[in-house]
Design a protein around this motif. Structure first.
Motif, PDB file in Angstrom:
ATOM      1  N   UNK A 304       0.836  -1.207   0.000  1.00 34.25           N
ATOM      2  CA  UNK A 304       0.000   0.000   0.000  1.00 34.25           C
ATOM      3  C   UNK A 304       0.865   1.249   0.000  1.00 34.25           C
ATOM      4  N   UNK A 305       1.852   1.303   0.901  1.00 33.37           N
ATOM      5  CA  UNK A 305       2.751   2.457   0.987  1.00 33.37           C
ATOM      6  C   UNK A 305       3.943   2.223   0.063  1.00 33.37           C
ATOM      7  N   UNK A 306       4.003   2.949  -1.039  1.00 33.39           N
ATOM      8  CA  UNK A 306       5.049   2.730  -2.027  1.00 33.39           C
ATOM      9  C   UNK A 306       6.411   3.220  -1.555  1.00 33.39           C
ATOM     10  N   UNK A 307       6.464   3.970  -0.458  1.00 38.70           N
ATOM     11  CA  UNK A 307       7.720   4.512   0.031  1.00 38.70           C
ATOM     12  C   UNK A 307       8.293   3.706   1.193  1.00 38.70           C
ATOM     13  N   UNK A 308       7.714   2.545   1.470  1.00 41.54           N
ATOM     14  CA  UNK A 308       8.188   1.710   2.555  1.00 41.54           C
ATOM     15  C   UNK A 308       8.757   0.421   1.978  1.00 41.54           C
ATOM     16  N   UNK A 309      10.037   0.134   2.307  1.00 42.83           N
ATOM     17  CA  UNK A 309      10.727  -1.024   1.759  1.00 42.83           C
ATOM     18  C   UNK A 309      11.261  -1.898   2.896  1.00 42.83           C
ATOM     19  N   UNK A 310      11.431  -3.186   2.604  1.00 46.60           N
ATOM     20  CA  UNK A 310      11.906  -4.125   3.627  1.00 46.60           C
ATOM     21  C   UNK A 310      13.346  -4.542   3.406  1.00 46.60           C
ATOM     22  N   UNK A 311      13.857  -4.372   2.177  1.00 45.15           N
ATOM     23  CA  UNK A 311      15.235  -4.771   1.888  1.00 45.15           C
ATOM     24  C   UNK A 311      16.184  -3.574   1.880  1.00 45.15           C
TER      25      UNK A 311
END
Length: 311
Positions: A304-311
């Motif tokens: 949903x949030x395109x500015x949140x990344x996990x890597x």
């Protein structure tokens, strides 16, 4: 008495009104175009002024503005790792990949899902050409638990399983042996080597690996998993380089060869294949869908949030 209509100049209307105040659609469109043109002109004028000032003042001039991108607006993440942090250095010395980085030679087993189609087999057979000391085995009717046991008994360090659905490759599983972890990736945008314009032939030289832009703890784990598939001492004479570049949690694989035109100039010849990976899950231990403990499990709400990344 009916008042005559007044002819309003568009330039004056832009100042007096906003497009939402105008009921006439044609006039709203005209005013919107005028506003956009004014903003664009002011922006371009400001950029030229700053450029002139920088040329005039040199280092004392205003700094160049950085473009706003999704990466630059990334949501702050507490799991981003400083590689120079002593605590992080202590952690990686004890993780599942530490033996490899102490000099253990990688040995990889590659297979597919049961009854694979031609695309899955063709894609799986590329990995022994990319990775050193890797072998492809037809899946037949063995369970994954049996294959994991087979690999452990023969000192394989990693297991790669290519899966397909409806004749198309859709996932890639990497299981680090003997104790995991196990990662599952979604695979998209596959381009085989023979479909790459101007592509070259792969040689048997051990390739250099570049792992780029993996910044979080989870990202470093995935990066170290990929690194454990490649030799620590590549054969630079072969001029082969494999790149795994992470951008917005999509991992792009590319393989090139350096082409030296002179001592100071080099070009890159793409060897292929090309494909894109997206991490779907990472679990402790070897493959276990029933009782495996997940380190990361991708869910639909994470996109949903395109500015949140996990890597």
């Amino acid at each position: 008495m009916v008042k005559p209509k007044q002819n309003i100049d568009p330039e004056e209307a832009v100042v007096r009104h906003t497009p939402h105040d105008i009921k006439c659609k044609a006039r709203r469109v005209l005013l919107s175009q005028k506003l956009r043109a004014q903003r664009k002109k002011a922006k371009e004028s400001g950029r030229k002024e700053r450029q002139k000032e920088r040329q005039k003042l040199g280092e004392d001039g205003p700094a160049a503005q950085q473009p706003r991108t999704i990466e630059s607006m990334r949501v702050a993440d507490d799991t981003i790792v400083d590689e120079e942090d002593p605590e992080y250095q202590d952690e990686i010395e004890l993780d599942e990949f530490s033996k490899y980085f102490e000099g253990k030679e990688p040995k990889t087993c590659i297979t597919t899902n049961e009854k694979p189609g031609g695309k899955a087999v063709g894609f799986a057979k590329l990995f022994p050409r990319i990775l050193p000391n890797a072998e492809y085995f037809p899946r037949q009717h063995f369970e994954l638990s049996e294959i994991v046991k087979f690999c452990k008994n023969r000192d394989y360090t990693d297991l790669i399983v290519v899966n397909e659905d409806k004749g198309e490759v859709n996932t890639l599983m990497i299981c680090h042996l003997p104790d995991g972890p196990t990662a599952l990736f979604k695979v998209t945008s596959i381009t085989m080597p023979d479909k790459i314009p101007g592509g070259g032939e792969m040689t048997n030289h051990k390739a250099e690996l570049i792992v780029n832009n993996f910044t979080t703890r989870l990202g470093h784990t995935i990066g170290r998993m990929f690194a454990s598939l490649f030799p620590q001492e590549p054969n630079f004479r072969g001029r082969r380089v494999c790149t795994l570049h992470n951008q917005r949690d999509f991992i792009f694989f590319r393989q090139h060869r350096y082409m030296f035109e002179s001592k100071s100039k080099a070009n890159l010849q793409e060897l292929g294949p090309r494909f894109t990976l997206k991490l779907m899950s990472l679990q402790h231990g070897t493959f276990d869908t029933k009782s495996g403990e997940y380190i990361h499990l991708h869910k639909a709400g994470m996109d949903v949030d395109r500015k949140k990344f996990v890597l």
